[in-house]
Design a protein around this motif. Structure first.
Motif, PDB file in Angstrom:
ATOM      1  N   LEU A   1       0.840  -1.191   0.000  1.00 16.03           N
ATOM      2  CA  LEU A   1       0.000   0.000   0.000  1.00 16.03           C
ATOM      3  C   LEU A   1       0.877   1.243   0.000  1.00 16.03           C
ATOM      4  N   SER A   2       0.386   2.284  -0.670  1.00 12.71           N
ATOM      5  CA  SER A   2       1.080   3.565  -0.694  1.00 12.71           C
ATOM      6  C   SER A   2       0.153   4.650  -0.180  1.00 12.71           C
ATOM      7  N   CYS A   3       0.735   5.647   0.460  1.00 13.68           N
ATOM      8  CA  CYS A   3      -0.018   6.807   0.939  1.00 13.68           C
ATOM      9  C   CYS A   3       0.756   8.056   0.499  1.00 13.68           C
ATOM     10  N   ALA A   4       0.215   8.748  -0.481  1.00  9.36           N
ATOM     11  CA  ALA A   4       0.839   9.980  -0.969  1.00  9.36           C
ATOM     12  C   ALA A   4       0.399  11.147  -0.093  1.00  9.36           C
ATOM     13  N   VAL A   5       1.365  11.879   0.413  1.00  4.83           N
ATOM     14  CA  VAL A   5       1.111  12.959   1.368  1.00  4.83           C
ATOM     15  C   VAL A   5       1.420  14.305   0.707  1.00  4.83           C
ATOM     16  N   SER A   6       0.524  15.257   0.859  1.00  8.58           N
ATOM     17  CA  SER A   6       0.750  16.595   0.317  1.00  8.58           C
ATOM     18  C   SER A   6       0.253  17.634   1.304  1.00  8.58           C
ATOM     19  N   GLY A   7       0.608  18.887   1.033  1.00  7.51           N
ATOM     20  CA  GLY A   7       0.208  19.970   1.916  1.00  7.51           C
ATOM     21  C   GLY A   7       1.331  20.328   2.882  1.00  7.51           C
ATOM     22  N   ARG A   8       0.965  20.624   4.110  1.00  7.67           N
ATOM     23  CA  ARG A   8       1.925  21.095   5.125  1.00  7.67           C
ATOM     24  C   ARG A   8       2.697  19.917   5.725  1.00  7.67           C
ATOM     25  N   THR A   9       3.473  19.245   4.892  1.00  5.01           N
ATOM     26  CA  THR A   9       4.186  18.043   5.352  1.00  5.01           C
ATOM     27  C   THR A   9       5.219  18.386   6.424  1.00  5.01           C
ATOM     28  N   PHE A  10       5.721  19.605   6.433  1.00  4.61           N
ATOM     29  CA  PHE A  10       6.734  19.991   7.419  1.00  4.61           C
ATOM     30  C   PHE A  10       6.174  19.966   8.837  1.00  4.61           C
ATOM     31  N   SER A  11       4.856  19.959   8.955  1.00  2.00           N
ATOM     32  CA  SER A  11       4.221  19.976  10.273  1.00  2.00           C
ATOM     33  C   SER A  11       3.878  18.584  10.801  1.00  2.00           C
ATOM     34  N   ILE A  12       4.133  17.541   9.998  1.00  2.00           N
ATOM     35  CA  ILE A  12       3.750  16.189  10.395  1.00  2.00           C
ATOM     36  C   ILE A  12       4.755  15.606  11.377  1.00  2.00           C
ATOM     37  N   TYR A  13       4.227  14.988  12.422  1.00  2.00           N
ATOM     38  CA  TYR A  13       5.071  14.314  13.410  1.00  2.00           C
ATOM     39  C   TYR A  13       5.147  12.810  13.139  1.00  2.00           C
ATOM     40  N   ARG A  14       4.013  12.207  12.914  1.00  2.00           N
ATOM     41  CA  ARG A  14       3.966  10.746  12.759  1.00  2.00           C
ATOM     42  C   ARG A  14       2.881  10.358  11.766  1.00  2.00           C
ATOM     43  N   MET A  15       3.158   9.297  11.003  1.00  3.50           N
ATOM     44  CA  MET A  15       2.189   8.694  10.090  1.00  3.50           C
ATOM     45  C   MET A  15       1.828   7.290  10.587  1.00  3.50           C
ATOM     46  N   ALA A  16       0.636   6.868  10.229  1.00  6.14           N
ATOM     47  CA  ALA A  16       0.201   5.538  10.651  1.00  6.14           C
ATOM     48  C   ALA A  16      -0.737   4.927   9.618  1.00  6.14           C
ATOM     49  N   TRP A  17      -0.866   3.613   9.703  1.00  2.71           N
ATOM     50  CA  TRP A  17      -1.879   2.869   8.967  1.00  2.71           C
ATOM     51  C   TRP A  17      -2.864   2.289   9.979  1.00  2.71           C
ATOM     52  N   PHE A  18      -4.136   2.424   9.662  1.00  2.00           N
ATOM     53  CA  PHE A  18      -5.221   1.811  10.407  1.00  2.00           C
ATOM     54  C   PHE A  18      -6.022   0.948   9.435  1.00  2.00           C
ATOM     55  N   ARG A  19      -6.830   0.063   9.973  1.00  2.00           N
ATOM     56  CA  ARG A  19      -7.724  -0.736   9.130  1.00  2.00           C
ATOM     57  C   ARG A  19      -9.055  -0.925   9.835  1.00  2.00           C
ATOM     58  N   GLN A  20     -10.085  -1.122   9.020  1.00  2.00           N
ATOM     59  CA  GLN A  20     -11.417  -1.375   9.556  1.00  2.00           C
ATOM     60  C   GLN A  20     -12.091  -2.445   8.724  1.00  2.00           C
ATOM     61  N   ALA A  21     -12.401  -3.548   9.376  1.00  2.08           N
ATOM     62  CA  ALA A  21     -13.118  -4.642   8.728  1.00  2.08           C
ATOM     63  C   ALA A  21     -14.613  -4.439   8.936  1.00  2.08           C
ATOM     64  N   PRO A  22     -15.459  -5.032   8.080  1.00  2.55           N
ATOM     65  CA  PRO A  22     -16.906  -4.865   8.214  1.00  2.55           C
ATOM     66  C   PRO A  22     -17.386  -5.283   9.593  1.00  2.55           C
ATOM     67  N   GLY A  23     -18.145  -4.410  10.242  1.00  2.10           N
ATOM     68  CA  GLY A  23     -18.727  -4.739  11.531  1.00  2.10           C
ATOM     69  C   GLY A  23     -17.764  -4.670  12.698  1.00  2.10           C
ATOM     70  N   LYS A  24     -16.537  -4.192  12.442  1.00  3.17           N
ATOM     71  CA  LYS A  24     -15.539  -4.130  13.507  1.00  3.17           C
ATOM     72  C   LYS A  24     -15.072  -2.698  13.721  1.00  3.17           C
ATOM     73  N   GLU A  25     -14.464  -2.469  14.875  1.00  5.55           N
ATOM     74  CA  GLU A  25     -13.889  -1.163  15.178  1.00  5.55           C
ATOM     75  C   GLU A  25     -12.627  -0.935  14.347  1.00  5.55           C
ATOM     76  N   ARG A  26     -12.329   0.327  14.129  1.00  5.45           N
ATOM     77  CA  ARG A  26     -11.075   0.662  13.453  1.00  5.45           C
ATOM     78  C   ARG A  26      -9.908   0.218  14.322  1.00  5.45           C
ATOM     79  N   GLU A  27      -8.883  -0.350  13.681  1.00  2.00           N
ATOM     80  CA  GLU A  27      -7.755  -0.929  14.398  1.00  2.00           C
ATOM     81  C   GLU A  27      -6.449  -0.294  13.938  1.00  2.00           C
TER      82      GLU A  27
END
Length: 119
Positions: A20-46
């Motif tokens: 998977l890729s995540c293209a980031v744009s905008g005020r990137t200089f202000s970002i501290y941390r990036m993350a991946w989350f996932r959500q399966a049907p009927g479940k909480e985001r993880e």
């Protein structure tokens, strides 16, 4: 503002791989941390994995340790999630997220990309 666009999802058989890729744009200089989350049907985001924008820190949920790898290409402003040995229980919509400091919530989110693992 920060904009996030994910890509790379799809259908794969159990044991297969996706990146998977995540293209980031905008005020990137202000970002501290990036993350991946996932959500399966009927479940909480993880939470899945995180990496500092400047590198040097990674963290994974136990269920993906040894199988998934989060990485960054700062020259391309892109975050990756390499997923190997995929299992049907990895099926979910995967979102990347960004936060601007160590003590605040993730407040920028992408639209998500579907990952489906067939048995």
């Amino acid at each position: 503002q920060v904009q996030l666009v994910e890509s790379g999802g799809g259908l794969v058989q159990a044991g297969g791989s996706l990146r998977l890729s995540c293209a980031v744009s905008g005020r990137t200089f202000s970002i501290y941390r990036m993350a991946w989350f996932r959500q399966a049907p009927g479940k909480e985001r993880e939470f899945v994995a995180a990496i500092n924008w400047t590198g040097g820190y990674t963290y994974y949920v136990d269920s993906v340790k040894g199988r998934f790898t989060i990485s960054m290409d700062n020259a391309k402003n892109t975050v990756y999630l390499q997923m190997n040995s995929l299992k049907p229980e990895d099926t979910a919509v995967y979102h990347c997220a960004a936060k601007l400091g160590p003590s605040i919530n993730y407040n920028y989110w992408g639209q998500g990309t579907q990952v489906t693992v067939s048995s």
